[in-house]
Design a protein around this motif. Structure first.
Motif, mmCIF file in Angstrom:
data_model
loop_
_atom_site.group_PDB
_atom_site.id
_atom_site.type_symbol
_atom_site.label_atom_id
_atom_site.label_comp_id
_atom_site.label_asym_id
_atom_site.label_seq_id
_atom_site.Cartn_x
_atom_site.Cartn_y
_atom_site.Cartn_z
ATOM 1 N N GLY A 99 -14.849 13.549 -20.181
ATOM 2 C CA GLY A 99 -14.957 13.175 -18.778
ATOM 3 C C GLY A 99 -13.595 12.913 -18.163
ATOM 4 N N LEU A 100 -12.714 12.254 -18.919
ATOM 5 C CA LEU A 100 -11.362 11.994 -18.428
ATOM 6 C C LEU A 100 -10.596 13.298 -18.223
ATOM 7 C CD1 LEU A 100 -10.405 8.928 -20.678
ATOM 8 C CD2 LEU A 100 -11.134 8.902 -18.281
ATOM 9 N N VAL A 101 -10.767 14.233 -19.160
ATOM 10 C CA VAL A 101 -10.084 15.526 -19.044
ATOM 11 C C VAL A 101 -10.643 16.306 -17.857
ATOM 12 C CG1 VAL A 101 -9.560 17.694 -20.205
ATOM 13 C CG2 VAL A 101 -9.601 15.567 -21.515
ATOM 14 N N PHE A 102 -11.968 16.286 -17.707
ATOM 15 C CA PHE A 102 -12.585 16.987 -16.581
ATOM 16 C C PHE A 102 -12.073 16.412 -15.259
ATOM 17 C CE2 PHE A 102 -15.749 18.327 -13.569
ATOM 18 C CZ PHE A 102 -16.196 19.554 -14.047
ATOM 19 N N TYR A 103 -11.898 15.101 -15.204
ATOM 20 C CA TYR A 103 -11.366 14.452 -13.995
ATOM 21 C C TYR A 103 -9.986 15.009 -13.660
ATOM 22 C CZ TYR A 103 -9.284 10.711 -11.177
ATOM 23 O OH TYR A 103 -8.629 10.008 -10.204
ATOM 24 N N ARG A 104 -9.154 15.197 -14.688
ATOM 25 C CA ARG A 104 -7.812 15.763 -14.453
ATOM 26 C C ARG A 104 -7.909 17.215 -13.984
ATOM 27 N NH1 ARG A 104 -4.298 11.778 -13.596
ATOM 28 N NH2 ARG A 104 -4.637 10.089 -15.109
ATOM 29 N N ILE A 105 -8.849 17.950 -14.548
ATOM 30 C CA ILE A 105 -9.062 19.332 -14.097
ATOM 31 C C ILE A 105 -9.493 19.346 -12.634
ATOM 32 C CG2 ILE A 105 -10.549 21.359 -14.377
ATOM 33 C CD1 ILE A 105 -10.558 20.794 -17.393
ATOM 34 N N ALA A 106 -10.413 18.450 -12.274
ATOM 35 C CA ALA A 106 -10.901 18.388 -10.894
ATOM 36 C C ALA A 106 -9.774 18.045 -9.922
ATOM 37 C CB ALA A 106 -12.025 17.357 -10.791
ATOM 38 N N LEU A 107 -8.833 17.201 -10.349
ATOM 39 C CA LEU A 107 -7.703 16.853 -9.481
ATOM 40 C C LEU A 107 -6.822 18.068 -9.186
ATOM 41 C CD1 LEU A 107 -6.544 13.342 -10.789
ATOM 42 C CD2 LEU A 107 -7.573 13.872 -8.556
ATOM 43 N N VAL A 108 -6.752 18.992 -10.126
ATOM 44 C CA VAL A 108 -5.985 20.214 -9.875
ATOM 45 C C VAL A 108 -6.601 20.988 -8.725
ATOM 46 C CG1 VAL A 108 -5.272 22.434 -10.861
ATOM 47 C CG2 VAL A 108 -5.198 20.361 -12.273
ATOM 48 N N MET A 124 -7.798 24.267 -21.136
ATOM 49 C CA MET A 124 -7.943 24.738 -19.758
ATOM 50 C C MET A 124 -7.065 23.934 -18.811
ATOM 51 S SD MET A 124 -9.712 27.428 -19.181
ATOM 52 C CE MET A 124 -9.689 27.196 -17.404
ATOM 53 N N LEU A 125 -6.993 22.626 -19.016
ATOM 54 C CA LEU A 125 -6.144 21.791 -18.170
ATOM 55 C C LEU A 125 -4.689 22.235 -18.257
ATOM 56 C CD1 LEU A 125 -5.716 19.339 -16.331
ATOM 57 C CD2 LEU A 125 -5.592 17.911 -18.395
ATOM 58 N N MET A 126 -4.238 22.531 -19.468
ATOM 59 C CA MET A 126 -2.852 22.981 -19.635
ATOM 60 C C MET A 126 -2.639 24.356 -18.987
ATOM 61 S SD MET A 126 -1.243 20.543 -21.078
ATOM 62 C CE MET A 126 -2.334 19.431 -20.164
ATOM 63 N N LEU A 127 -3.625 25.232 -19.063
ATOM 64 C CA LEU A 127 -3.504 26.531 -18.391
ATOM 65 C C LEU A 127 -3.398 26.360 -16.875
ATOM 66 C CD1 LEU A 127 -5.965 28.965 -20.231
ATOM 67 C CD2 LEU A 127 -3.478 29.097 -20.155
ATOM 68 N N LEU A 128 -4.213 25.477 -16.335
ATOM 69 C CA LEU A 128 -4.174 25.231 -14.895
ATOM 70 C C LEU A 128 -2.823 24.663 -14.466
ATOM 71 C CD1 LEU A 128 -7.758 23.735 -14.382
ATOM 72 C CD2 LEU A 128 -6.969 26.004 -13.689
ATOM 73 N N ARG A 129 -2.151 23.971 -15.393
ATOM 74 C CA ARG A 129 -0.814 23.440 -15.112
ATOM 75 C C ARG A 129 0.282 24.420 -15.529
ATOM 76 N NH1 ARG A 129 -1.537 17.110 -17.229
ATOM 77 N NH2 ARG A 129 -2.859 16.416 -15.492
ATOM 78 N N TYR A 184 1.771 27.527 -23.667
ATOM 79 C CA TYR A 184 1.929 27.325 -25.109
ATOM 80 C C TYR A 184 1.154 26.088 -25.577
ATOM 81 C CZ TYR A 184 5.695 30.740 -24.682
ATOM 82 O OH TYR A 184 6.417 31.878 -24.425
ATOM 83 N N LEU A 185 1.187 25.028 -24.783
ATOM 84 C CA LEU A 185 0.407 23.841 -25.128
ATOM 85 C C LEU A 185 -1.087 24.143 -25.031
ATOM 86 C CD1 LEU A 185 0.740 20.949 -26.024
ATOM 87 C CD2 LEU A 185 0.842 20.242 -23.625
ATOM 88 N N ALA A 186 -1.450 24.947 -24.042
ATOM 89 C CA ALA A 186 -2.848 25.377 -23.928
ATOM 90 C C ALA A 186 -3.271 26.142 -25.185
ATOM 91 C CB ALA A 186 -3.032 26.253 -22.693
ATOM 92 N N ALA A 187 -2.416 27.037 -25.660
ATOM 93 C CA ALA A 187 -2.717 27.813 -26.861
ATOM 94 C C ALA A 187 -2.913 26.900 -28.065
ATOM 95 C CB ALA A 187 -1.604 28.816 -27.130
ATOM 96 N N CYS A 215 -8.734 33.655 -19.713
ATOM 97 C CA CYS A 215 -8.113 32.661 -18.838
ATOM 98 C C CYS A 215 -6.589 32.675 -18.976
ATOM 99 C CB CYS A 215 -8.667 31.276 -19.154
ATOM 100 S SG CYS A 215 -10.413 31.077 -18.684
ATOM 101 N N LEU A 216 -6.089 32.934 -20.172
ATOM 102 C CA LEU A 216 -4.637 33.072 -20.353
ATOM 103 C C LEU A 216 -4.104 34.230 -19.522
ATOM 104 C CD1 LEU A 216 -1.902 32.528 -21.860
ATOM 105 C CD2 LEU A 216 -2.731 34.138 -23.613
ATOM 106 N N LEU A 217 -4.801 35.371 -19.569
ATOM 107 C CA LEU A 217 -4.347 36.563 -18.859
ATOM 108 C C LEU A 217 -4.433 36.414 -17.339
ATOM 109 C CD1 LEU A 217 -5.912 39.311 -21.138
ATOM 110 C CD2 LEU A 217 -3.528 38.582 -21.045
#
Length: 539
Positions: free
Chosen positions: A53-62, A105-110, A114-117, A137-139
């Motif tokens: 939920g905390l991670v999703f919240y950060r994704i939603a802020l993006v 996914m959060l790291m990809l959106l940011r 490499y951290l996403a991977a 999503c990477l591509l």
């Protein structure tokens, strides 16, 4: 998980691995973990769910840069019926790779690829499903071939390290390399010129191509990433047989895209429809596994005999019931892709309004989603309590290692011995498979193959017999035979005998002795196993 369980060992609650799954030497009944240990393990998955939920919240802020909207979207994710079912009703390790893939996914959106991977690579150490999300999503974000290649090396590094350490382990080979879900990716194929085209790989080739070769604005890129996440999470479940807990993979992008479409109220209704189809299908297909069997009714002073199964409430279309409800759920998943493509990709206004924060939608969504399972489950428990029957047998098929002894053809005989618990019996239920085949010749109007079930006494006399057509059997499910017999003697040994002239029928068995008062007999040879059977005796 091992570190989480270590305090139990330090405190003396657990002394060896057998504590976590043992079987009584006197009863054919699984002894699961004591309540304290069960909820100690459950606490870890629940903490992981909260962390998601905390991670999703950060994704939603993006996406919104608005705290109120981000909290609203997070509430929609945490209360999504499909996610709640997977986590709190039928929980396994799936929430761990969901959490890690959401971090990826959060790291990809940011744009931290490499951290996403790395996060996606860690998620792959649990199950391979996040791999379907990672590459498309990477591509969508990274077009440089060198960075894509390095990201792919990073994502396979955790799995490669584990493989290096454990590749000589027999248990690792059996439980990881031999995990049945590995072969599922090859199950959807069409033949072209004698060679198979694997539909899952073809679909993801197309998805990756779309992600890589389409260039859009930065705002549209974020929406495209959300839709790719949705598509990559749903497509596998359209192309192979799935287990109920795996569907949590699609839950985060479903919740996110429902909010991004600005039609959360409409999509919440669609989700409730999908939840109903899901519960109906799962209750039928996973009887005595993902139904009232996973509810601790003993806390309420209720001891279930399972004389009435939850799936029987949804047996609306006879032998076609499971397929009809699976078709409905598949339609729900396809609608997610079709409708949201229009709302997320085609009709995207430059000044799209923000979603309206309406927690009433979320609350209704949550309560109604729970009722879709809780209400039928309560009815099933009530009907089981009202039935004046005692059920015995081996119901642990697919709870433990399960097997079958091939097809029941001419000359073959499958038998299971049992001890009568009363002087009469009401029914016998067998866990059968038709191997996906039904031998019906509707045009010639011929009788199809039949199976014959007999009850045989200790002297070899047949005291009851019932014949059923193969077309009337439910594949991979419990099949009840209404044999009402008053010629038994309580405490004596009897045999269930299954024969056929030429039927493609198998009888699932547990690879071990889970019914202590009898055993499986295959073609006259006693085996150290038991067929899946249940018998209803008067109470």
């Amino acid at each position: 998980m091992a570190l989480w369980l270590y305090p139990l060992k330090m405190l003396g609650f657990s002394t060896n691995a057998e504590t976590f799954q043992t079987f009584s030497s006197f009863l054919s009944q699984v002894q699961t973990l004591p309540t304290f240990e069960t909820y100690w393990i459950k606490a870890l998955t629940s903490l992981s769910y909260a962390a998601s939920g905390l991670v999703f919240y950060r994704i939603a802020l993006v996406y919104w840069q608005d705290v109120a909207l981000a909290k609203y979207a997070t509430a929609a994710w945490l209360t999504m019926p499909l996610a709640v079912f997977s986590q709190f009703i039928f929980s396994q390790v799936d929430v761990f790779y969901i959490l890690l893939s959401m971090l990826g996914m959060l790291m990809l959106l940011r744009r931290r690829v490499y951290l996403a991977a790395l996060f996606f690579g860690l998620s792959l150490t649990f199950k391979y499903f996040p791999a379907f999300i990672f590459l498309p999503c990477l591509l969508a974000f990274e077009k440089r071939v060198s960075r894509v290649a390095l990201s792919c090396l990073i994502v396979i590094a955790p799995v490669a390290l584990i493989e290096l350490v454990y590749h000589r382990s027999a248990s690792y080979q059996e439980l990881v390399h031999g995990f049945y879900a590995v072969e599922l990716v090859y199950s959807a194929l069409v033949y072209v010129g004698g060679l198979g085209v694997y539909l899952l790989f073809a679909a993801f080739t197309v998805l990756c191509g779309i992600a890589y070769f389409t260039d859009v604005s930065q705002d549209a890129q974020l929406r495209k990433a959300a839709y790719l996440w949705l598509a990559a999470s749903i497509i596998p479940f359209l192309l192979f047989f799935w287990s109920p807990q795996w569907l949590i993979l699609a839950a985060p992008p479903i919740a996110l895209t429902s909010m991004l479409s600005h039609r959360f109220g409409m999509y919440s209704k669609l989700d409730l429809f999908g939840m109903f189809m899901f519960i109906a299908y799962v209750s039928i297909m996973f009887s005595l596994n993902v139904d009232t069997a996973i509810i601790k009714t003993e806390w309420l002073g209720i001891g279930l005999d399972y004389s009435f199964l939850l799936g029987e409430l949804f047996d609306w279309f006879g032998t076609h019931s499971a397929s009809v409800f699976l078709s409905g759920f598949t339609g729900y998943l396809i609608l997610q892709l079709v409708l949201k493509f229009k709302h997320m990709v085609v009709d995207v206004p430059n000044d799209a309004p923000s979603p309206i924060v309406h927690y009433g939608y979320v609350r209704r969504y949550f309560y109604l989603g729970l009722l879709i399972f809780a209400l039928p489950a309560s009815v099933a428990v009530l009907k089981d309590e009202m039935n004046d029957e005692s059920v015995v047998g081996n119901r642990w098929v697919f709870w433990v290692e399960t097997m079958h002894y091939g097809e029941l053809r001419s000359g073959r005989v499958f038998e299971q011995t049992f001890v009568a618990q009363d002087d009469s019996m009401n029914w016998v239920s067998l866990f059968l498979t038709t191997f996906g085949k039904k031998s019906v010749n509707a045009f010639a109007m011929k009788r199809d193959d039949e199976v014959v079930l007999e009850i045989v006494d200790v002297h070899g006399r047949v005291i009851a017999s019932l014949t059923r057509r193969v077309s009337q059997l439910r594949d991979g499910r419990w099949n009840r035979f209404a044999i009402q017999l008053d010629a038994l003697r309580k405490g004596e040994l009897y045999t269930i005998r299954l024969t056929s002239a030429n039927a493609s029928v198998g009888w699932w068995a547990t690879a071990g002795d889970y019914y202590r008062e009898g055993r499986a007999i295959v073609d006259g040879s006693a085996r150290d196993s038991d067929f899946g059977f249940r018998i209803g005796f008067p109470r």
